[in-house]
Design an enzyme around this catalytic site. Sequence first.
Site, PDB file in Angstrom:
ATOM      1  N   GLU A   1      12.251   2.729  14.191  1.00 27.01           N
ATOM      2  CA  GLU A   1      11.422   3.810  13.643  1.00 27.01           C
ATOM      3  C   GLU A   1      10.093   3.815  14.383  1.00 27.01           C
ATOM      4  O   GLU A   1       9.861   2.993  15.259  1.00 27.01           O
ATOM      5  CB  GLU A   1      11.203   3.619  12.143  1.00 27.01           C
TER       6      GLU A   1
ATOM      7  N   LEU B   1      11.174   1.087   6.988  1.00 27.33           N
ATOM      8  CA  LEU B   1      10.556   1.521   5.741  1.00 27.33           C
ATOM      9  C   LEU B   1      11.382   2.642   5.110  1.00 27.33           C
ATOM     10  O   LEU B   1      11.801   3.564   5.815  1.00 27.33           O
ATOM     11  CB  LEU B   1       9.146   2.053   6.037  1.00 27.33           C
TER      12      LEU B   1
ATOM     13  N   LYS C   1       6.438  -2.195   2.022  1.00 28.35           N
ATOM     14  CA  LYS C   1       5.259  -1.547   2.633  1.00 28.35           C
ATOM     15  C   LYS C   1       4.054  -2.462   2.433  1.00 28.35           C
ATOM     16  O   LYS C   1       3.173  -2.212   1.605  1.00 28.35           O
ATOM     17  CB  LYS C   1       5.040  -0.163   2.013  1.00 28.35           C
TER      18      LYS C   1
ATOM     19  N   TYR D   1       0.826  -1.203   0.000  1.00 29.09           N
ATOM     20  CA  TYR D   1       0.000   0.000   0.000  1.00 29.09           C
ATOM     21  C   TYR D   1       0.860   1.253   0.000  1.00 29.09           C
ATOM     22  O   TYR D   1       2.086   1.190   0.192  1.00 29.09           O
ATOM     23  CB  TYR D   1      -0.931  -0.002   1.219  1.00 29.09           C
TER      24      TYR D   1
END
Lengths: 290, 290
Positions: B190, B214, B157, B45
Amino acid sequence: VKLDDEIIQKEFFMQIAMVQDKIVPVEQLDPAYFDRGLYFGDGVYEVLRSYNGKIFGLDEHIERLANSLAAIEITGIDVKEIRGRVQEAFDTAKVPNVKIYFHVTRGSALRSHGWDNSLKPNFFMLISDLEEDPELKAKGVAVSVYPDIRWKRCDIKSLNLLPNVLAQQDATRKGCFEAIFLNDAGFITEGSSSAFFQIFGRTVHTTPLSKSILPSITRKFVLKAAANVGLEIVEKSIMPNQLKAVDELLLGTTTKDVIPVVEFDGQTIRDGRPGKYTKQLIEEFRLFTV
Amino acid sequence: VKLDDEIIQKEFFMQIAMVQDKIVPVEQLDPAYFDRGLYFGDGVYEVLRSYNGKIFGLDEHIERLANSLAAIEITGIDVKEIRGRVQEAFDTAKVPNVKIYFHVTRGSALRSHGWDNSLKPNFFMLISDLEEDPELKAKGVAVSVYPDIRWKRCDIKSLNLLPNVLAQQDATRKGCFEAIFLNDAGFITEGSSSAFFQIFGRTVHTTPLSKSILPSITRKFVLKAAANVGLEIVEKSIMPNQLKAVDELLLGTTTKDVIPVVEFDGQTIRDGRPGKYTKQLIEEFRLFTV
């Protein structure tokens, strides 16, 4: 099935949805398009099978479901009611040997990582004829290996299964039936959708239960069968190089129970035929199902 | 939207579906019920936003989408066409500041881990008004910490976001805006849905790109902004105890770009107000968006 007003309106204003290449009015979309199972894999599932008109291990599967639901804090759905739905749909099917898949997701809502406790969980079940393949048990299968890149809560039977999908596809490409995961330290964890057992002499080895593997129902019954036939059980992870000395290998999976493994990562095991204890385990397991 | 014959029939015989507590004919189900995105999280996505009538970083998001699709081998969909769909739906919306969410899944099929290369991917997009909250930038936010239990391919992702969901919910319960992941070695990776930056003096620290995080588009633009305002950039992971000496903290996320962080895991950072370089980065970032 109607889309909840909350999804369409909320404090909302403008929303445009597109499905494939068509703009679609949001209010015409099935709630499935807003399922948190789809956006996040925010749900858990079970797979069961029946043998000759009786669902196998229903209590165990429902108990595991309850644990999975609790682990990710999905509330607002009664596992006893789910048990009833499974039995009801199975009774409606009137087919003796079926595969039963169902999942419970946290519900349908506008996409937002955090959730609202008032969400109503979604339930979906599909019952279908079981495809039996006697060749698997008669000849055994080959397995490949794949890095265990999964998350750290594999004890939760969640819908986050992309690594399992990638592992299975890799196995299929290699002409194998299943992929066996190897963790970063090089130890065998389990199959992409199966438990994995190694027999040395009269001892069955398998990975101990932890957050790193699924508490497989079939694993439990295979170990029970192993005890019944007088095999010693050692719950300890091993490395592929220890398989040089292995006598037999087998997989345990709900829809096919015990499957002999005759090749591991390109290496033929012994004479390349299902081993004697594996055959005993297949027979012993069959006794549980009648 | 019609359900593919392949799903209903295939070599199939008997199938019973149940949605919530109702048995439903399989042929009446929307293909969304057979989406591999739902069964496995087998999809990827993107989230984008527009500023004043212009989509920000569209090329970068489409490039990352192409990388995600390639990584999990979803083929049969053209990213240029997706780019066109995003632009078309945005133009239809005629709203200057929107959030654009879309996913591409491997397609709808009977549930089976392995996939058939002939599957047609599913595309779903939702564009909605952006909820702006100027307080976030003015006052800053608190963040909590959460173990990084995600899989080992966080550079993809994907729709396997259950750990991110659990982390965000934990943060919300603690009164925090975001959860910062700590890996097994104790290092910051993160945020659950954001990039995270630490400023020491005139140096911005952030986790280096790898399979563990990511490749955030906002991260890229924040580092560009940092270079523009003359800050030094060090891509290196740090541990929470090193934050005793930190001067400023900030998050980067697509829908809200730069957000000052004034509290980390219960500890107030400096005077508990957004730092001077963070304010400069907010301004510098704004220049990219006009």
